[in-house]
Design a protein around this motif. Structure first.
Motif, PDB file in Angstrom:
ATOM      1  N   ALA A  44      -9.175   5.631  -6.353  1.00 44.36           N
ATOM      2  CA  ALA A  44      -9.623   4.954  -5.138  1.00 44.36           C
ATOM      3  C   ALA A  44      -8.461   4.257  -4.413  1.00 44.36           C
ATOM      4  CB  ALA A  44     -10.709   3.940  -5.471  1.00 44.36           C
ATOM      5  N   GLN A  45      -7.378   3.946  -5.136  1.00 40.48           N
ATOM      6  CA  GLN A  45      -6.239   3.257  -4.532  1.00 40.48           C
ATOM      7  C   GLN A  45      -5.489   4.128  -3.528  1.00 40.48           C
ATOM      8  OE1 GLN A  45      -5.064  -0.038  -5.069  1.00 40.48           O
ATOM      9  NE2 GLN A  45      -7.115  -0.228  -5.932  1.00 40.48           N
ATOM     10  N   TRP A  46      -5.516   5.440  -3.740  1.00 33.52           N
ATOM     11  CA  TRP A  46      -4.688   6.340  -2.941  1.00 33.52           C
ATOM     12  C   TRP A  46      -5.061   6.336  -1.454  1.00 33.52           C
ATOM     13  CZ3 TRP A  46      -0.179   8.189  -4.188  1.00 33.52           C
ATOM     14  CH2 TRP A  46       0.380   9.228  -3.445  1.00 33.52           C
ATOM     15  N   GLN A  47      -6.338   6.090  -1.150  1.00 30.60           N
ATOM     16  CA  GLN A  47      -6.781   6.116   0.244  1.00 30.60           C
ATOM     17  C   GLN A  47      -6.061   5.068   1.086  1.00 30.60           C
ATOM     18  OE1 GLN A  47     -10.831   4.621   0.926  1.00 30.60           O
ATOM     19  NE2 GLN A  47     -10.848   3.848  -1.188  1.00 30.60           N
ATOM     20  N   TYR A  48      -5.695   3.945   0.470  1.00 26.77           N
ATOM     21  CA  TYR A  48      -5.016   2.886   1.213  1.00 26.77           C
ATOM     22  C   TYR A  48      -3.587   3.299   1.570  1.00 26.77           C
ATOM     23  CZ  TYR A  48      -9.016   0.268  -0.477  1.00 26.77           C
ATOM     24  OH  TYR A  48     -10.294  -0.141  -0.754  1.00 26.77           O
ATOM     25  N   VAL A  71      -2.603   6.461   2.030  1.00 21.32           N
ATOM     26  CA  VAL A  71      -2.740   7.493   3.066  1.00 21.32           C
ATOM     27  C   VAL A  71      -3.007   6.846   4.428  1.00 21.32           C
ATOM     28  CG1 VAL A  71      -4.155   9.423   3.858  1.00 21.32           C
ATOM     29  CG2 VAL A  71      -3.474   9.276   1.448  1.00 21.32           C
ATOM     30  N   LYS A  72      -3.897   5.865   4.449  1.00 27.43           N
ATOM     31  CA  LYS A  72      -4.242   5.178   5.699  1.00 27.43           C
ATOM     32  C   LYS A  72      -3.025   4.502   6.320  1.00 27.43           C
ATOM     33  CE  LYS A  72      -7.089   1.361   7.459  1.00 27.43           C
ATOM     34  NZ  LYS A  72      -8.074   0.307   7.087  1.00 27.43           N
ATOM     35  N   GLU A  73      -2.234   3.795   5.492  1.00 24.95           N
ATOM     36  CA  GLU A  73      -1.075   3.076   6.029  1.00 24.95           C
ATOM     37  C   GLU A  73       0.016   4.039   6.476  1.00 24.95           C
ATOM     38  OE1 GLU A  73      -1.431   0.282   6.892  1.00 24.95           O
ATOM     39  OE2 GLU A  73      -2.433  -1.006   5.462  1.00 24.95           O
ATOM     40  N   MET A  74       0.177   5.159   5.781  1.00 25.50           N
ATOM     41  CA  MET A  74       1.187   6.122   6.204  1.00 25.50           C
ATOM     42  C   MET A  74       0.841   6.700   7.567  1.00 25.50           C
ATOM     43  SD  MET A  74       2.676   8.070   2.813  1.00 25.50           S
ATOM     44  CE  MET A  74       1.149   8.874   2.340  1.00 25.50           C
ATOM     45  N   ARG A  75      -0.427   6.902   7.835  1.00 23.55           N
ATOM     46  CA  ARG A  75      -0.847   7.377   9.156  1.00 23.55           C
ATOM     47  C   ARG A  75      -0.583   6.318  10.218  1.00 23.55           C
ATOM     48  NH1 ARG A  75      -6.609   9.881   7.091  1.00 23.55           N
ATOM     49  NH2 ARG A  75      -5.789  11.883   6.310  1.00 23.55           N
ATOM     50  N   ARG A  76      -0.863   5.059   9.881  1.00 28.08           N
ATOM     51  CA  ARG A  76      -0.600   3.966  10.818  1.00 28.08           C
ATOM     52  C   ARG A  76       0.895   3.907  11.160  1.00 28.08           C
ATOM     53  NH1 ARG A  76      -1.968  -2.124  10.909  1.00 28.08           N
ATOM     54  NH2 ARG A  76      -2.928  -1.911   8.880  1.00 28.08           N
ATOM     55  N   LEU A  77       1.737   4.071  10.140  1.00 31.08           N
ATOM     56  CA  LEU A  77       3.172   3.976  10.355  1.00 31.08           C
ATOM     57  C   LEU A  77       3.697   5.168  11.143  1.00 31.08           C
ATOM     58  CD1 LEU A  77       4.247   2.548   6.889  1.00 31.08           C
ATOM     59  CD2 LEU A  77       3.950   1.325   9.049  1.00 31.08           C
ATOM     60  N   ALA A  78       3.145   6.336  10.901  1.00 32.28           N
ATOM     61  CA  ALA A  78       3.547   7.511  11.685  1.00 32.28           C
ATOM     62  C   ALA A  78       3.266   7.267  13.165  1.00 32.28           C
ATOM     63  CB  ALA A  78       2.820   8.749  11.186  1.00 32.28           C
ATOM     64  N   ALA A  79       2.143   6.642  13.464  1.00 31.99           N
ATOM     65  CA  ALA A  79       1.795   6.329  14.854  1.00 31.99           C
ATOM     66  C   ALA A  79       2.774   5.317  15.437  1.00 31.99           C
ATOM     67  CB  ALA A  79       0.369   5.795  14.938  1.00 31.99           C
ATOM     68  N   ASN A 130       0.815  -1.217   0.000  1.00 32.76           N
ATOM     69  CA  ASN A 130       0.000   0.000   0.000  1.00 32.76           C
ATOM     70  C   ASN A 130       0.849   1.267   0.000  1.00 32.76           C
ATOM     71  OD1 ASN A 130      -2.632  -1.040  -0.169  1.00 32.76           O
ATOM     72  ND2 ASN A 130      -2.693  -1.464   2.020  1.00 32.76           N
ATOM     73  N   ILE A 131       1.900   1.299   0.815  1.00 35.84           N
ATOM     74  CA  ILE A 131       2.681   2.546   0.864  1.00 35.84           C
ATOM     75  C   ILE A 131       3.552   2.713  -0.383  1.00 35.84           C
ATOM     76  CG2 ILE A 131       2.664   2.601   3.376  1.00 35.84           C
ATOM     77  CD1 ILE A 131       5.636   1.808   3.316  1.00 35.84           C
ATOM     78  N   LYS A 132       3.788   1.642  -1.120  1.00 29.85           N
ATOM     79  CA  LYS A 132       4.582   1.742  -2.342  1.00 29.85           C
ATOM     80  C   LYS A 132       3.737   2.087  -3.570  1.00 29.85           C
ATOM     81  CE  LYS A 132       8.593  -1.174  -1.219  1.00 29.85           C
ATOM     82  NZ  LYS A 132       9.638  -0.216  -1.606  1.00 29.85           N
ATOM     83  N   LYS A 133       2.449   2.318  -3.389  1.00 26.20           N
ATOM     84  CA  LYS A 133       1.630   2.728  -4.521  1.00 26.20           C
ATOM     85  C   LYS A 133       2.215   3.998  -5.131  1.00 26.20           C
ATOM     86  CE  LYS A 133      -2.673   0.666  -2.852  1.00 26.20           C
ATOM     87  NZ  LYS A 133      -2.747  -0.404  -3.853  1.00 26.20           N
TER      88      LYS A 133
END
Length: 220
Positions: free
Chosen positions: A66-70, A72-80, A55-58
């Protein structure tokens, strides 16, 4: 969609003696940490970590779809996850340096995902794109012509504009550590400019090597 599995942990772990064999450019003096274990060529659905990395390598070309939301979601998870790995009181004293992507900033496929993740960690985080690529290259994990650290070093340079004030401690960050070539090259480059600054690495995942033997290979 995969379910949570043991390949991923939000608690950071250190690459120790046993794991170091998978990353042969690392030495016992290198302090490198990871969250997940990524299995190369196993596909998106193989594990939670494989899904996160996919997902982050998209590529930037899918932004607006629609792919971009995944991503963004994973980058937020990783920041946490990174936020939990670094003590809040240490943030002002630690400089986070993303290992640069393989494409120049002017290339349409330039993806500063690790910079984006780092800047989401905290407003107090000292994030610097201290190392920049001086030429386009194929991503190391996609190339049949694997570079050695000394060869990769020749394609990197320090951005002096963000070098001041001098950092007191640096963590290189990236998505996946494979052989350790990128970490080694970046560490050598930084040490040439800041010889007394301790340098470690934090990675979203480490690439694991499947050393299991297939049934057909057993001598029965």
């Amino acid at each position: 969609m995969t379910t949570f599995d043991a390949s991923w942990s939000p608690t950071v772990r250190r690459i120790g003696e046993l794991e170091r064999a998978d990353h042969y450019y690392l030495t016992e003096d290198d302090q490198c940490y990871f969250f997940g274990e990524y299995t190369a060529r196993a596909g998106y659905s193989h594990s939670s970590t494989n899904q996160i990395i996919a997902n982050i390598k998209k590529k930037p070309s899918v932004q607006g779809t629609a792919q971009w939301q995944y991503k963004v979601k994973e980058m937020r998870r990783l920041a946490a996850a990174f936020r939990g790995a670094i003590k809040p009181e240490a943030l002002p004293n630690v400089t986070l340096v993303p290992i640069p992507p393989s494409k120049l900033r002017t290339h349409p496929d330039h993806d500063a995902r690790m910079t984006t993740i780092a800047r989401q960690i905290s407003p107090q985080a000292d994030v610097r794109e201290l190392i920049i690529a001086s030429a386009d290259r194929e991503p190391l994990h996609e190339s049949d012509n694997r570079l050695r650290p000394e060869q990769l070093l020749a394609l990197l340079q320090i951005d002096a504009q963000v070098g001041a004030p001098a950092p007191t401690q640096i963590f290189l960050i990236d998505d996946v550590i494979t052989t350790g070539c990128s970490f080694r090259a970046c560490k050598m480059l930084i040490q040439a400019h800041f010889p007394d600054v301790p340098i470690g690495g934090i990675f979203v995942a480490r690439r694991v090597i499947d050393r299991s033997m297939g049934f057909e290979d057993l001598d029965i």
